[in-house]
Design an enzyme around this catalytic site. Structure first.
Site, PDB file in Angstrom:
ATOM      1  CB  SER A 173      -0.900   0.003   1.245  1.00  0.00           C
ATOM      2  OG  SER A 173      -1.593   1.226   1.389  1.00  0.00           O
ATOM      3  CE1 TYR A 186      -4.145  -1.723   4.804  1.00  0.00           C
ATOM      4  CE2 TYR A 186      -3.133   0.413   4.417  1.00  0.00           C
ATOM      5  CZ  TYR A 186      -3.663  -0.760   3.934  1.00  0.00           C
ATOM      6  OH  TYR A 186      -3.705  -0.985   2.570  1.00  0.00           O
TER       7      TYR A 186
END
Length: 344
Positions: A173, A186
């Protein structure tokens, strides 16, 4: 510097760029993969971005193996993918369980043959102010976003090493390049994943196994419905869903999937997907203090702690008129297309 020296420097620079372009084109031709007949494993392939990639690879004639925790999602995905032809093997699997991962990969080998391509796509998103994060949240994110991929890679390497061939695609990501407020667990897990993915590429490349690190920005997959939210969950969800629906700021899931498949096809080292992600990663490299100040402003604009505090709620139970408004139309359309509403 004299004009002559500057000109020489420019010419040498252009020559270097041209030489690298030629080398890159040659490597791409040499490494290009035809997916027809190849065994491709996609974790989290029953919905969202994983399903989008599965559609493309099924149409290219790959034999697919997808896993997820939800059997209903897997059944729906399998029914759709079979229409493209080829073989589709599905299996429920908790990717935080090393034994289940190893069983899944071994079952794939028996059903479809040795794994040619592994796409580590499964993950979890928790949106919360830092005040409401717990050690358990960090461990869960690490287990799902990093350790699951670590164990899956280890499970397929014995299939790839003897044949001196294979592709491993790690969908990380932009949050693994720049830490984003309210996404700390995250980002921490994705930073770890990016570092590991980048580090193992040169170690495995000598065995003709190419590892590709994918760093997308916000993708319109419809996945906010299945993310988790703490604190003022309804406000957190609305902000997250609206941000994930903005055209040009986000990338369409089908387009993102195509880019990932292309990066895998040519064995690229890394691909950052989406202009905002590329810009943010560049600023982080060139002016990290500037980006830190920007993120500080973003953090002040996000919802304050409170609400349900350390409890968590899924996005689909946090809907409000704002999160169901015209501002989120693109995300809702993606949820319908990508099997994100299967339980409803």
């Amino acid at each position: 510097m004299t004009v002559s020296t500057q000109t020489k420097a420019l010419l040498w620079g252009l020559a270097g760029i041209g030489a690298w372009a030629a080398v890159k084109a040659g490597l791409a031709r040499h490494r290009k993969m035809d997916f027809r007949g190849k065994t491709v494993v996609i974790t989290g392939g029953s919905r969202g971005l994983g399903l989008e990639m599965a559609r493309i690879l099924a149409q290219e004639g790959a034999n697919l193996a997808i896993c997820a925790r939800d059997p209903a999602e897997l059944n729906d995905a399998r029914s759709e993918l079979l229409a493209y032809g080829g073989s589709v093997y599905t299996q429920t699997c908790d990717l935080t369980d090393k034994d289940q991962i190893e069983d899944f990969i071994e079952d794939v080998r028996r059903e479809l043959g040795p794994v040619d391509v592994l796409i580590n796509n499964a993950g979890i998103i928790l949106v919360t102010p830092f005040e409401h994060t717990t050690e358990a949240d960090f461990r869960e994110s690490m287990d799902t976003n990093f350790w699951s991929a670590f164990h899956t890679i280890n499970a397929v390497l014995p299939h790839m090493r003897p044949r001196k061939a294979g592709r491993i695609v790690n969908v990380t990501s932009f949050g693994g390049k720049v830490s984003v407020p309210h996404l700390l667990t995250y980002s921490a897990s994705k930073f770890t994943f990016v570092g590991y993915s980048e580090g193992i590429r040169p170690e495995l490349q000598k065995e003709n196994i190419y590892v590709t690190t994918i760093c997308p920005g916000l993708i319109r997959t419809g996945s906010p419905r299945n993310a988790y939210f703490k604190g003022q969950n309804e406000k957190e969800y609305a902000a997250f869903k609206i941000a994930g629906s903005i055209p040009f700021f986000t990338i369409d899931s089908a387009q993102c999937a195509r880019e990932i498949v292309e990066a895998c096809r040519y064995g690229e080292a890394e691909r950052i997907i989406g202009f905002p992600a590329k810009l943010g990663a560049s600023i982080q490299g060139l002016a990290p203090n500037l980006l830190a100040e920007v993120m500080g402003v973003v953090a002040r604009l996000l919802p304050n702690p409170g609400g349900i505090e350390e409890q968590r709620a899924k996005g689909k139970t946090s809907e409000t008129p704002l999160s169901e408004s015209v501002l989120t139309t693109l995300t809702d359309q993606a949820a319908e297309r990508n099997n994100e509403r299967v339980k409803e």
